[in-house]
Scaffold this motif. Structure first.
Motif, PDB file in Angstrom:
ATOM      1  N   ARG A 134      12.281   5.353 -23.505  1.00  0.00           N
ATOM      2  CA  ARG A 134      12.138   5.622 -22.069  1.00  0.00           C
ATOM      3  C   ARG A 134      11.336   6.905 -21.872  1.00  0.00           C
ATOM      4  O   ARG A 134      11.624   7.934 -22.488  1.00  0.00           O
TER       5      ARG A 134
ATOM      6  N   ALA B  10       7.527  -1.889 -21.035  1.00  0.00           N
ATOM      7  CA  ALA B  10       7.830  -1.394 -19.693  1.00  0.00           C
ATOM      8  C   ALA B  10       9.293  -1.622 -19.344  1.00  0.00           C
ATOM      9  O   ALA B  10       9.932  -0.772 -18.705  1.00  0.00           O
ATOM     10  N   ALA B  11       9.848  -2.753 -19.767  1.00  0.00           N
ATOM     11  CA  ALA B  11      11.254  -3.039 -19.496  1.00  0.00           C
ATOM     12  C   ALA B  11      12.180  -2.041 -20.175  1.00  0.00           C
ATOM     13  O   ALA B  11      13.311  -1.818 -19.722  1.00  0.00           O
TER      14      ALA B  11
ATOM     15  N   GLY C 164       8.609  -1.315 -13.242  1.00  0.00           N
ATOM     16  CA  GLY C 164       8.082  -0.583 -14.381  1.00  0.00           C
ATOM     17  C   GLY C 164       6.842   0.206 -14.032  1.00  0.00           C
ATOM     18  O   GLY C 164       6.324   0.146 -12.908  1.00  0.00           O
ATOM     19  N   GLU C 165       6.352   0.940 -15.014  1.00  0.00           N
ATOM     20  CA  GLU C 165       5.114   1.705 -14.863  1.00  0.00           C
ATOM     21  C   GLU C 165       4.011   1.020 -15.654  1.00  0.00           C
ATOM     22  O   GLU C 165       4.058   0.988 -16.889  1.00  0.00           O
TER      23      GLU C 165
ATOM     24  N   GLY D  57      11.467   1.082 -20.327  1.00  0.00           N
ATOM     25  CA  GLY D  57      11.258   2.365 -19.678  1.00  0.00           C
ATOM     26  C   GLY D  57      10.031   3.120 -20.120  1.00  0.00           C
ATOM     27  O   GLY D  57       9.835   4.277 -19.722  1.00  0.00           O
TER      28      GLY D  57
ATOM     29  N   ARG E 216       6.071   4.079 -20.194  1.00  0.00           N
ATOM     30  CA  ARG E 216       4.915   4.101 -19.284  1.00  0.00           C
ATOM     31  C   ARG E 216       3.781   3.389 -20.021  1.00  0.00           C
ATOM     32  O   ARG E 216       3.316   3.858 -21.049  1.00  0.00           O
TER      33      ARG E 216
ATOM     34  N   ILE F  95       3.944  -5.716 -13.720  1.00  0.00           N
ATOM     35  CA  ILE F  95       4.901  -4.761 -14.276  1.00  0.00           C
ATOM     36  C   ILE F  95       5.449  -3.856 -13.179  1.00  0.00           C
ATOM     37  O   ILE F  95       6.660  -3.597 -13.092  1.00  0.00           O
TER      38      ILE F  95
ATOM     39  N   GLN G 100       4.878  -5.919 -21.134  1.00  0.00           N
ATOM     40  CA  GLN G 100       6.046  -6.141 -20.285  1.00  0.00           C
ATOM     41  C   GLN G 100       7.328  -5.704 -20.981  1.00  0.00           C
ATOM     42  O   GLN G 100       8.212  -5.100 -20.355  1.00  0.00           O
TER      43      GLN G 100
END
Length: 253
Positions: free
Chosen positions: A6, A28-29, A56-57, A31, A33, A51, A25
């Motif tokens: 994260r 991003a899930a 997400g970022e 955490g 970036r 995303i 994906q």
């Protein structure tokens, strides 16, 4: 399980579709970036937006991984946007098929720039910051052809095997710096690449007969392996090639 990434910054190439998009994906899930890169800006932007819509970022930065100048510009823009990446996932479409006798110098040169050198160049660009932080993950998406070459995939057989050897050697050099280098060598996965290589139903049916699980992998199943290799839990795993292939490869090692 919290994978401990994260807030980390990840770069995923070939991220507009297929395995690359699923890896982006997945990261991003957890955490991270995620900076997504590929040549098709419109499709890439849609993947990054997907995303963001899930909380997400995701950021889209187009680039052509076969061109050194394009990769250098990518890193310049990436560092301005998010800072240097902690995680780099080197993914891209494989070189075109062809028997050895059918390949000329141009084909070999193109395959070299498309398949081997992105792994070399992206690692070179990412490693200084990773070494300084004493934490980094480099993950190459290759193919089961590194363990079981396919007759018509000469360029993939040669250059993905070269990526494997390069990654193992690099892993030895940077292990003490807190950087791991690993490969994911997917088996037959339900992507556009599979449809291009095995165009008709009969060919795909025959291929399924070779897979003990009697199905193709999903891009998400391959991505799960890559995301794990990016994790804190995989901190003692380096120089490895993991082959999620449903039992299709008969080799013991």
């Amino acid at each position: 399980m919290d994978l401990g990434i994260r807030g980390k910054t990840a770069l995923v190439t070939g991220a507009s579709k297929g395995i690359g998009r699923s890896v982006a994906q997945g990261l991003a899930a957890e955490g991270a970036r995620v900076v997504l890169s590929a040549r098709n800006e419109a499709v890439l932007s849609e993947a990054a937006e997907a995303i963001r819509l899930t909380g997400g970022e995701g950021f889209a930065l187009p680039a052509d991984v076969s061109r050194p100048a394009s990769l250098e510009r990518l890193f310049e823009r990436l560092e301005q946007l998010t800072g240097a990446p902690d995680i780099v996932v080197v993914n891209g479409g494989g070189p075109p098929p062809g028997l050895p006798s059918a390949l000329d110098e141009v084909a070999w040169s193109r395959g070299y720039d498309l398949t081997l050198m992105p792994a070399v160049r992206l690692a070179r660009l990412a490693l200084p910051a990773m070494k300084e932080r004493r934490w980094g993950r480099i993950i190459n998406i290759t193919s089961l052809t590194v363990k079981e070459p396919l007759p018509t995939l000469t360029l993939s057989n040669a250059y993905r095997a070269a990526v494997t050897g390069y990654a193992k050697t690099l892993a030895l050099e940077v292990a003490a710096d807190g950087v791991t280098v690993n490969n994911v060598a997917p088996g037959y996965t339900a992507t556009e690449r599979l449809e291009e290589l095995f165009e008709d139903d009969a060919a795909r049916k025959a291929l399924l007969e070779r897979i003990p699980m009697r199905r193709f992998a999903s891009p998400e199943e391959i991505a799960d392996v890559a995301v794990f290799l990016a994790s804190q839990q995989a901190s003692y795993l380096t120089g490895q090639t993991i082959t999620p292939e449903g039992g299709a490869v008969a080799a013991v090692l």
